[in-house]
Design an enzyme around this catalytic site. Structure first.
Site, short mmCIF file in Angstrom:
data_model
loop_
_atom_site.label_atom_id
_atom_site.label_comp_id
_atom_site.label_asym_id
_atom_site.label_seq_id
_atom_site.Cartn_x
_atom_site.Cartn_y
_atom_site.Cartn_z
N GLU A 122 -64.19 -46.43 -18.74
CA GLU A 122 -65.01 -45.32 -18.25
C GLU A 122 -65.87 -44.81 -19.39
OE1 GLU A 122 -62.90 -42.02 -16.51
OE2 GLU A 122 -64.75 -41.13 -15.76
N GLY A 262 -59.30 -37.91 -24.87
CA GLY A 262 -57.89 -37.53 -24.72
C GLY A 262 -57.04 -38.63 -24.13
N MET A 264 -56.95 -41.75 -20.53
CA MET A 264 -57.71 -42.41 -19.46
C MET A 264 -56.78 -42.81 -18.32
SD MET A 264 -60.58 -43.38 -18.34
CE MET A 264 -60.67 -44.06 -16.70
N ASN A 266 -56.62 -45.05 -15.99
CA ASN A 266 -56.64 -46.39 -15.39
C ASN A 266 -55.48 -46.58 -14.40
OD1 ASN A 266 -58.52 -47.05 -17.60
ND2 ASN A 266 -56.66 -47.00 -18.85
N GLU A 299 -53.94 -36.83 -16.04
CA GLU A 299 -54.16 -38.26 -15.76
C GLU A 299 -53.35 -38.69 -14.54
OE1 GLU A 299 -56.65 -39.17 -17.30
OE2 GLU A 299 -56.55 -37.71 -18.94
N HIS A 302 -55.05 -37.67 -11.35
CA HIS A 302 -56.21 -38.51 -11.04
C HIS A 302 -55.84 -39.64 -10.09
CE1 HIS A 302 -59.77 -37.21 -13.08
NE2 HIS A 302 -59.31 -37.34 -14.30
N1 B3K Z 1 -61.66 -39.87 -17.18
C1 B3K Z 1 -61.34 -39.84 -18.59
C2 B3K Z 1 -62.50 -39.52 -19.44
C3 B3K Z 1 -63.41 -40.67 -19.69
C4 B3K Z 1 -64.48 -40.31 -20.69
C5 B3K Z 1 -65.46 -41.40 -20.86
N2 B3K Z 1 -66.42 -41.07 -21.90
C6 B3K Z 1 -60.23 -38.90 -18.91
C7 B3K Z 1 -60.02 -37.80 -17.97
O1 B3K Z 1 -60.88 -37.00 -17.69
O2 B3K Z 1 -58.95 -37.71 -17.46
ZN ZN Z 2 -60.06 -36.30 -15.92
#
Ligand code: B3K
Ligand code: ZN
Length: 869
Positions: A122, A262, A264, A266, A299, A302
């Protein structure tokens, strides 16, 4: 070639999509071979060109349905296939690329972290691995085969479930993974390495057993337990509050030392900055513990708000980020202290987010125009985005909000959605009209509410006259009226709360501000009330109401809402700073007001009953927080006045502070709310006492008695800020003990970077050569260079321009190695319009030096262009 902007209005669905991806990685730190097999499906029968994104690898070969294919055009960023002679509905592409992860210092795509390999895709990192339709509305099923040397990389991880594995004769082994859920490529991940593994299980609400695995560097197992507990608490909370259950049989978290942000999310394989996984009492502070828990939660959350339902395009980023931040804030509030969490978030909004609104980078939570997407992972998209969700929650109430969530999930699961899809679901599920409210998504800037009041003793009525105005921002001149939920409370002189009535009916404490000017009238108000305005920060706005000191003291003393009490004290601090800043600027002696001492005495009286709020209220706003109440910032003046305030409070309240300090000593270290509050209170007392005659003895003793990092760091900070005689010895002792541990040393670097010493820049420059410093590690760079530029305004804005020159020198280096981190660090330099003419000239000079670079990265280009406009 100048980087080109993309616009939200230009969104078009794809002509071709990709339904299945098979990825084969032959992993090696210098020479990784990737074979990607894509199943491509035509969506538009007229389309003749298929443009795939890709860069920063060696392109080896392309096949179409198994045959070499050469009808393509290649440039620095893409590969465009000419399919004009090829009308098939569906076909397969096989693409081979070669990568060198060890030389990938951008930390995007596939790169080396320590001895391991990992990915960050990302926002647009997948295209650094292979050619791909790298956009979030292309949802595919992934199968991934990883092959690597078994002794070096005993663990080979990817998204989903492990479906096969085997050994090769040459000492290599392989593992194959399959992710049953559709996902965009930004959620793809791979990890290879040697780790210690912490395992646990979680039984979901429907009775499925999920394997939980946390991978950390060898030797760090004793620092992984808190993360695991946090994960289980998150999974449980999401079931209980949102009814959302985890969907795979395995959930993995890998901690790595080299990471741009911080963590990710995935799918099934979160990759984390080790800062947000590792914690034990010796190495982590109470704040670190809370940080780990909330990032783990974020995370995890998400998985539904981000992964199962993802974003249609990157302009919709707040759809997943604002909502997920709201969810993690609620999680922390439910588990710990709601007022404390609110105060922390509001401090961030008022300092960092309001500053962004006033900067050249101002943008709505759903941006309209982007050059480099990584530049839009901002406090506006995240924190203001969460505030917008919170306002919806305020307008709907929990029950209807949850109905809206259910509808949103039911409609959008498995899809790539837009912010409009979310708001529309909320609206339809609740019946609440959000038409005007939607403007929060398109309008940038910080609205200002100007409030005046009027009391009619004869009629016993009280009126609030409210006007709204949003000042123009760099990106948007014309502003419209927003729908602003304004929560209020009225207090009598002796603190009794006055019921809000209109005629004889009780009315809501949330006022719907929708017009430019509005009057709200309350009846049966027995005496002139003291209004509490914007309680709990019910909207991300500024309020201008002319409080008298007496009114503020009434609120500090009596308000039944913790946030209101804290907020009234903030206003007192700001008023104190303002008054003394004018004196300072006119070379008059500063004077500390009795009223503030009276207020803080009241606050300290509650030390035993509410240690947490007492600690929060006693904490003086940071220089950067004070700065936001000025259009033109005087960094040296603010620092001097703040310093004066700190010393004055310490002198006037020394005896009381000492009593509270002594009362709150704890026999052992436990991570529980009650103890954390007491430690915070004791340590804020220490931070003041450091400025008194007992300071050196006390701080020295505190350091040597500390059995945990919270107390150790508090004494180190106190010694540094108050420039105590024991300071150098304590700093050296700490360094001796921890120099092998970068994560712990970040705290030390940060203290060094924010020292009040005249020669701090020289010290910082010297530390670039320190044995624990590593320019390639973003955590080190942020804690030394980043902290100097953003947390030491007096030194960074030194009138000789030395601070700016230093930052620019560092940015020139980072522009080549890690532009994403560079673009974060440049932030304090682009806010030039907030400073006097002399500083502006110097800052501009620095920006122009950067602009002249030969290979200026788009990340920096975007910000510099805006700043120089
Ligand atoms: N989605 C990632 C952040 C990605 C940043 C890319 N430059 C972490 C988060 O917001 O949970
Ligand atoms: Zn996030």
């Amino acid at each position: 070639m100048q980087p080109k902007a993309k616009f939200r209005k230009d969104y078009r669905p794809v002509d071709f999509t990709i339904t299945d991806i098979y990825l084969d990685f032959q992993l090696d730190p210098q020479d990784t071979l990737v074979t990607s097999t894509l199943t491509v499906k035509r969506q538009n029968s007229d389309a003749t060109q298929l443009r795939l994104d890709g860069h920063s690898f060696e392109f080896l070969s392309l096949k179409l349905n198994g045959e070499p294919f050469s009808k393509y055009q290649k440039d620095d960023e893409s590969l465009t296939l000419d399919l004009s002679q090829f009308p098939a509905e569906q076909f397969q592409l096989e693409i081979q690329t070669r990568l060198n992860p060890s030389e990938n210092t951008s930390l995007q795509g596939l790169y080396q972290s320590g001895d391991g390999l990992c990915t960050q895709c990302e926002a647009e990192g997948f295209r650094q691995i292979t050619y791909m339709l790298d956009r979030p509305d292309v949802l595919a099923k992934y199968r991934t085969k990883l092959t690597a040397c078994k002794s070096k990389y005993p663990y080979l991880l990817a998204n989903g479930n492990r479906i096969a594995q085997g050994e090769l004769e040459d000492g290599r082994h392989w593992v194959e993974w399959e992710d049953p859920f559709l996902k965009p490529c930004y959620l793809f991940a791979v990890v290879a390495g040697d780790f210690d593994l912490l395992q646990d299980k979680f039984t979901t609400m429907s009775g499925r057993v999920v394997d939980l695995e946390i991978y950390v560097d060898r030797g760090n197992l004793d620092r992984a337990g808190w993360a695991m507990e946090s994960l289980k608490r998150s999974m449980k909370w999401d079931e209980e509050r949102f009814g959302l259950e985890y969907d795979l049989d395995i959930y993995m978290i890998v901690a790595v030392d080299f990471f741009n942000m911080g963590a990710m999310e995935n799918k099934g394989l979160n990759i984390f900055n080790s800062k947000f996984v590792l914690a034990n009492p010796q190495t982590a502070t109470d704040d670190d513990y809370m940080g780990v828990e909330s990032v783990i939660a974020h995370e995890y959350f998400h998985n539904w708000t981000g992964n199962r339902i993802t974003c249609r395009d990157w302009f919709q980023l707040s759809l997943k980020e604002g909502l997920t931040v709201f969810r993690d804030q609620e999680f922390t509030s439910d588990l710990w202290s709601r007022p404390a969490k609110r105060i922390e978030d509001v401090r961030m909004m008022r300092s960092v987010q309001f500053a962004e609104d006033a900067s050249p980078m101002a943008h709505p939570i759903r941006p309209e125009k982007v050059i480099e997407m990584n530049n839009f992972y901002t406090v506006t998209v995240y924190e203001k985005g969460a505030e917008v969700i919170r306002m919806i929650h305020t307008l709907l109430g929990e029950e209807k909000f949850q109905k809206g969530m259910k509808l949103y999930v039911a409609e959008q699961d498995g899809k790539a959605a837009t912010c409009e899809d979310f708001v529309s679901a909320m609206e339809r599920a609740s019946g609440v009209d959000l038409q005007q409210f939607r403007r929060w998504y398109s309008q940038s800037g910080t609205p200002e509410l100007t409030i005046a009041d009027e009391y009619d003793e004869k009629r016993q009525t009280y009126r609030l006259h409210v006007s709204q105005m949003t000042p123009p921002t760099a990106d948007q001149v014309e502003k419209v009226n927003l729908h602003i939920p304004l929560r209020v409370a009225l207090y009598g002189e002796n603190g009794q709360k006055i019921n809000l009535q209109h005629e004889l009916l009780t009315v809501s404490d949330v006022l719907d501000v929708i017009h430019e000017h509005q009057t709200f009238e309350f009846h049966n108000v027995p005496q002139r009330p003291v209004p509490a305005l914007l309680c709990d920060f019910s909207a991300p706005v500024r309020v201008d109401y002319n409080y008298s000191t007496e009114q503020l003291l009434t609120l500090v003393k009596f308000a039944d809402n913790e946030f209101v009490r804290w907020d009234a004290a903030q206003t007192l601090y700001i008023n104190e700073l303002r008054a003394n800043l004018s004196r300072f600027q006119q070379n008059q002696p500063m004077q500390f007001s009795e009223a503030l001492i009276e207020a803080l005495t009241l606050v300290l009286e509650k030390a035993n009953t509410d240690p947490e709020l007492t600690a929060l209220t006693l904490t003086l706003p940071k220089e950067t927080e004070f700065a936001e109440s000025f259009k033109v910032i005087d960094p040296a003046g603010i620092a001097a006045v703040r310093d004066f305030m700190q010393r004055s409070i310490a002198e006037s309240l020394k005896d009381r502070l000492l009593v509270v300090y002594n009362q709150n000593r704890l026999p052992e270290y436990r991570v529980v709310a009650e103890d954390m509050a007491k430690r915070a209170l004791r340590n804020v007392c220490l931070s003041y006492l450091a400025f008194t005659d007992v300071g050196n003895t006390l701080v020295h003793k505190h350091y040597h008695q500390a059995d945990n990092m919270t107390d150790t760091l508090a004494s180190l900070a106190a010694a540094t800020k108050a420039q105590l005689p024991c300071r150098d010895q304590l700093l050296a002792d700490f360094e001796q003990k921890w120099h092998h541990d970068g994560l712990v040393m970040d705290k030390w670097f940060m203290l060094q970077a924010t020292r009040p010493d005249e020669n701090v820049l020289e010290i910082v420059q010297g530390l670039l050569e320190h044995r624990s410093f590593n320019f390639k590690n973003p955590n080190r760079v942020r804690s030394l260079i980043g902290a100097f530029a953003s947390q030491n305004p007096r030194a960074f804005h030194a009138i000789d321009g030395s601070g700016y020159r230093f930052l620019v020198d560092m940015l020139i280096k980072l522009n080549d190695t890690n532009p994403q981190v560079a673009a974060r660090l440049i932030e304090p330099l682009i806010k030039l319009s907030r400073y006097d003419a002399q500083r502006q000239t110097l800052m501009r000079r620095g920006l122009e030096r950067l602009k002249g670079l030969d290979h200026l990265a788009r990340d920096l280009f975007e910000k510099i262009e805006k700043a120089l406009q």
